[in-house]
Scaffold this motif. Sequence first.
Motif, short mmCIF file in Angstrom:
data_model
loop_
_atom_site.label_atom_id
_atom_site.label_comp_id
_atom_site.label_asym_id
_atom_site.label_seq_id
_atom_site.Cartn_x
_atom_site.Cartn_y
_atom_site.Cartn_z
N THR A 60 0.83 -1.20 0.00
CA THR A 60 0.00 0.00 0.00
C THR A 60 0.87 1.25 0.00
OG1 THR A 60 -1.69 -1.21 1.24
CG2 THR A 60 -1.88 1.19 1.19
N ASP A 61 1.90 1.26 0.83
CA ASP A 61 2.80 2.41 0.90
C ASP A 61 3.53 2.62 -0.42
OD1 ASP A 61 2.01 2.60 3.54
OD2 ASP A 61 3.77 1.57 4.33
N PHE A 62 3.96 1.54 -1.05
CA PHE A 62 4.64 1.60 -2.35
C PHE A 62 3.74 2.22 -3.41
CE2 PHE A 62 4.99 -0.89 -6.37
CZ PHE A 62 6.11 -0.27 -6.90
N LEU A 63 2.50 1.78 -3.47
CA LEU A 63 1.57 2.31 -4.46
C LEU A 63 1.27 3.79 -4.20
CD1 LEU A 63 -0.98 -0.63 -4.86
CD2 LEU A 63 0.93 -0.01 -6.36
N LEU A 64 1.17 4.16 -2.94
CA LEU A 64 0.94 5.57 -2.61
C LEU A 64 2.13 6.43 -3.03
CD1 LEU A 64 -0.81 5.25 0.86
CD2 LEU A 64 -1.81 6.17 -1.25
N GLN A 65 3.34 5.89 -2.89
CA GLN A 65 4.52 6.61 -3.34
C GLN A 65 4.49 6.82 -4.86
OE1 GLN A 65 7.71 4.15 -1.90
NE2 GLN A 65 7.31 4.66 0.25
N GLN A 66 4.10 5.78 -5.58
CA GLN A 66 3.99 5.89 -7.04
C GLN A 66 2.94 6.94 -7.42
OE1 GLN A 66 5.63 3.77 -9.76
NE2 GLN A 66 7.01 3.99 -8.03
N ALA A 67 1.84 6.96 -6.69
CA ALA A 67 0.75 7.89 -6.99
C ALA A 67 1.13 9.32 -6.66
CB ALA A 67 -0.51 7.48 -6.21
N GLU A 68 1.78 9.51 -5.54
CA GLU A 68 2.15 10.86 -5.14
C GLU A 68 3.17 11.48 -6.09
OE1 GLU A 68 0.61 12.68 -2.89
OE2 GLU A 68 -0.70 10.96 -2.59
N ALA A 69 4.01 10.65 -6.68
CA ALA A 69 5.06 11.14 -7.57
C ALA A 69 4.59 11.26 -9.02
CB ALA A 69 6.27 10.22 -7.50
N ASN A 70 3.39 10.77 -9.31
CA ASN A 70 2.92 10.74 -10.69
C ASN A 70 1.45 11.15 -10.74
OD1 ASN A 70 5.27 9.27 -12.30
ND2 ASN A 70 5.02 8.21 -10.35
N GLY A 71 1.19 12.33 -11.23
CA GLY A 71 -0.16 12.87 -11.20
C GLY A 71 -1.19 12.08 -11.96
#
Length: 276
Positions: A60-71
């Motif tokens: 979950t944390d990994f996916l959130l990192q991907q989302a936060e860095a990519n609009g």
Amino acid sequence: MVIDSHQHFWIYDEERDSWITPDMQVIRKNFLAEDLRPILKANHVDGCVAVQASQSESETDFLLQQAEANGFVKGVVGWVDLRADDLYGKLEKYSQFEKLKGFRHVVQGEPDGFLLQPEFIKGVGQLVAFGFTYDILIHQRQVREAFNFAVKLPNVHFVLDHIAKPLIKKGEIQPWADDIRRLAELPNVHCKVSGMVTEADWQNWEKEDFRPYLDVVFEAFGTERLMFGSDWPACLVAAEYEGAKGILTDYLSMFSDSEMKQVMGTNAIRFYNLDL
């Protein structure tokens, strides 16, 4: 606006990702947002929802990192132990992340009866307090169980992943079709038109193979409760992104422009409350 309601990212780990068998060699590698960005652009897709592929909070944390860095990653469907005693506190923590929209458990890999465990039902019921959704990932044999599960939780917003993985390769449609129609009677259940190519003959499928199954879900859910999902990169074992998307867009050519827009984007935006 076109939204891909179902795709994945991962840093490939042979042990953790053991579900990726040797015959899936094409996806035994890393897939990150930077890999998906040009594919979405080429296919005229405006945004996507990243869905968990492994069962840990670090996922979950990994996916959130991907989302936060990519609009263009508009939402995340993560994983949390929905049977945990301290679940409410975990959900409270996750509610601070605007792009976290819901949760999923890989129920297709669980024994029959998993969805009906009292502690699991109780946990999923707690999602409502935080506005989280729940993705139902099951095989076709579990659709009746999913109905008995969802009927107990009328306030939870559910979406069925991959049209419940019917036996497309074998051309079997029953009892899947009748079970889907019954599940669709529940107004709080939606359905993703996704993951179909991986249930077909990977090397020899034709678009016509999917029509009987599409007929069922469109009749059952209507264009108001269906949403497009590519299932990238899992789809790559059987089709490129364009091919997976084209199965649905070709089918939608017989529908109105407004109905096409619903399935290709509007429904996902509304269901996941995506901030565009």
